[in-house]
Structure formats: structure tokens, C-alpha cells
Design an enzyme around this catalytic site. Structure first.
Site, short mmCIF file in Angstrom:
data_model
loop_
_atom_site.label_atom_id
_atom_site.label_comp_id
_atom_site.label_asym_id
_atom_site.label_seq_id
_atom_site.Cartn_x
_atom_site.Cartn_y
_atom_site.Cartn_z
N LYS A 198 0.92 -1.47 0.14
CA LYS A 198 0.53 0.24 0.12
C LYS A 198 1.22 1.34 0.19
O LYS A 198 2.02 1.10 -0.68
CB LYS A 198 -1.27 -0.16 1.28
CG LYS A 198 -1.80 -1.07 1.19
CD LYS A 198 -2.87 -1.17 2.13
CE LYS A 198 -3.28 -2.77 2.11
NZ LYS A 198 -4.73 -2.59 2.81
N HIS A 220 -8.16 -3.25 -6.18
CA HIS A 220 -8.86 -3.68 -5.46
C HIS A 220 -9.51 -2.38 -4.28
O HIS A 220 -10.11 -1.49 -5.32
CB HIS A 220 -7.27 -2.89 -4.46
CG HIS A 220 -7.07 -2.87 -2.93
ND1 HIS A 220 -7.32 -2.72 -2.06
CD2 HIS A 220 -6.08 -4.24 -1.97
CE1 HIS A 220 -6.62 -3.46 -0.90
NE2 HIS A 220 -6.49 -4.01 -1.10
N GLU A 244 -11.13 -10.84 -1.56
CA GLU A 244 -10.46 -10.24 -0.88
C GLU A 244 -12.54 -8.87 -0.09
O GLU A 244 -12.17 -8.12 -0.82
CB GLU A 244 -10.15 -8.52 -0.68
CG GLU A 244 -8.04 -8.96 -1.18
CD GLU A 244 -6.95 -8.43 -1.27
OE1 GLU A 244 -6.79 -8.60 -0.08
OE2 GLU A 244 -7.13 -6.92 -1.32
N GLY A 257 -0.92 -5.59 5.71
CA GLY A 257 -0.10 -4.87 7.07
C GLY A 257 0.50 -5.83 7.75
O GLY A 257 2.16 -5.42 7.20
P1 PGA Z 1 -4.95 -6.65 4.95
O1 PGA Z 1 -4.58 -6.15 3.49
O2 PGA Z 1 -3.65 -7.61 4.81
O3 PGA Z 1 -3.95 -5.74 6.22
O4 PGA Z 1 -6.20 -6.81 5.47
C1 PGA Z 1 -4.83 -7.11 2.39
C2 PGA Z 1 -4.74 -5.83 2.07
O5 PGA Z 1 -5.73 -4.94 1.83
O6 PGA Z 1 -5.08 -6.41 -0.14
#
Ligand code: PGA
Length: 240
Positions: free
Chosen positions: A8, A95, A164, A223
Site C-alpha cells: 500500500k 482493490h 478480498e 499489513g
Molecule cells: P490486510 O490488507 O492484509 O492489511 O487486511 C489486505 C489487502 O488490502 O490487500
């Protein structure tokens, strides 16, 4: 199994020093031929990161792009060709964070087409919100995102699907194994040979539970992927 790190909007040049630890681990990792690692850092780190990973079979991807395949007057934007030219082999598109800030299914479709033309492999994200889940609309939502996002794309070989659930991203909450397995099967029925990954709060604790869902082909990790130790733990535990 795919392990895709979605950094990110985190990381500066110095952050790349943490890669040494990962490279060291991966060189010696006995199951490495079963694991496909892809790091997706911010655009500013794609070039230096791909240089660092040059001699090891780890690839680099981008996180989004402008939909225009050509160069043009689009201040602040980068197209897929440019990302490819600095070392990206993959790109995350669709995303939920980008959907929330205005990426429609139609725009995502244009981005996917431009990225395929630039010879990038696509990590195509789909997922329902919490209210859609409560309305039991998950399958309908995914169906629509797939249909519109991949509209008139015939050759889907270069596309990975990342399921997701929006309510799971960054929340620490993951779906129940049974629900997850069922949703992944639903997606797999729509694609013959594409890999289907799961993303949303994957961490070194819940991986023991997630790995019991056998139809998943890998994880998109936000994360936890920014912490090298946690990222390594996820990979190790997947094969334990
Ligand atoms: P996350 O993010 O593992 O922090 O929940 C996953 C993503 O947004 O691809």
C-alpha cells in the site's frame, strides 16, 4: 502457493533494507519451489526493489495504474507501460481501496486491458462489503465484478483472482473456513485454470486456520507483509 505482499502507501528507500532478511530466509527455504513471492511496493520503490531482487526468483508488482495505455497529459498518473519499464511484472487492479476512491467496474476493465497490453500479469481483486454480505448478496456482487471487470477479455491466462471481502481488509476479521471455501469454489467454477487467492487480515496467527481451506492458491497480504518477520512466519506456517 502465491504470497503477494501489498505494501500500500507504506515504505521509503530505507525500508528496502528489510528485504535482506527475507532474501536470506528465502534462499534457504526448503519449500521454495512451491512458493511464488511477489512484492507490490509503492511505485517509487518498484525500480530499486526489482534491482535488489534481481538474482532471486521473487517478482515485483505495482498496485494500480492509469487506464490509458498511451502516454498523455494526465498529471500525477502513471500508465502500465511505465510500470513495466521500471521492473513490474504484476499489477494489483480492482482493490477495494481504489474502488472506494472511484474505480468503477468499467474503469477497472480499461485498466486491466491496458495492463495486459503492457504484458503485466493481473492480480484482480473482488469482494463484497459487510452490508452486501448481510444481505446475502456476496455471489451476486462477485459475479457482477467479474463480468464487468473482465468484459470482452478473451485471454484470461495472465489473470489471478484475489477474493478480498471488504469487511476483512485491515479489520483483523477473516471469513469462516466453510464460507471461504464455498466462495472460492464459486469463483473457481467461473474460471477453468486461474489461481484464486484470498486477501484480508491474513497474519501469522490466523494462517493456521486459513491454510485448512484447501482450494485457496495463495494470499494477498497487506499489513502483515510490511513486517518481514511476520511475512516469513506466514510462509513457513503455510507449509508446516
Ligand atoms: P490486510 O490488507 O492484509 O492489511 O487486511 C489486505 C489487502 O488490502 O490487500
Amino acid at each position: 502457493m502465491y504470497f503477494i505482499a501489498n505494501w500500500k502507501m507504506f515504505g521509503v528507500l530505507n525500508t528496502l533494507n528489510t528485504l535482506h532478511k527475507f532474501i536470506k530466509f528465502f534462499r534457504k527455504f526448503k519449500k521454495k519451489r512451491f512458493a511464488k513471492i511477489i512484492y507490490c511496493p509503492p511505485n517509487t520503490l518498484i525500480r530499486p526493489m526489482s534491482k535488489k531482487l534481481k538474482n532471486i526468483s521473487i517478482e515485483v508488482g505495482a498496485q494500480n495504474c492509469h487506464e490509458n495505455e498511451n502516454y498523455g497529459s494526465f498529471t500525477g498518473s502513471v500508465n502500465s507501460k511505465m510500470l513495466k519499464s521500471v521492473g513490474a511484472k504484476y499489477i494489483i487492479l480492482g482493490h477495494s481501496e481504489n474502488r472506494q476512491s472511484g474505480d468503477t467496474d468499467k474503469l477497472i476493465n480499461m485498466k486491466i486491458k491496458s495492463a495486459l497490453k503492457a504484458n503485466l500479469k493481473i492480480i484482480f481483486c473482488i469482494g463484497e462489503t459487510i452490508s452486501e454480505k448481510r444481505k446475502k448478496a456476496t455471489k451476486r456482487v462477485l459475479e457482477k465484478q467479474i463480468k464487468l471487470g473482465l468484459k470482452s477479455i478473451k485471454n484470461k491466462k495472465q489473470i489471478l483472482i484475489a477474493y478480498e471481502p471488504v469487511w476483512s481488509i485491515g479489520s483483523g476479521i477473516i471469513p469462516k473456513n466453510k464460507d471461504l471455501s464455498e466462495t472460492v469454489n464459486f469463483i473457481k467454477r467461473k474460471f477453468k485454470n486461474n489461481k484464486v487467492l484470498y486477501g484480508g487480515s491474513v497474519n501469522s496467527k490466523n494462517i493456521d486456520q486459513l491454510k485448512l481451506v484447501k482450494n485457496i492458491d495463495g494470499y494477498l497480504i497487506g499489513g502483515a507483509s510490511q513486517d518481514t518477520k511476520k511475512f516469513i512466519d506466514i510462509i513457513k506456517k503455510t507449509y508446516n
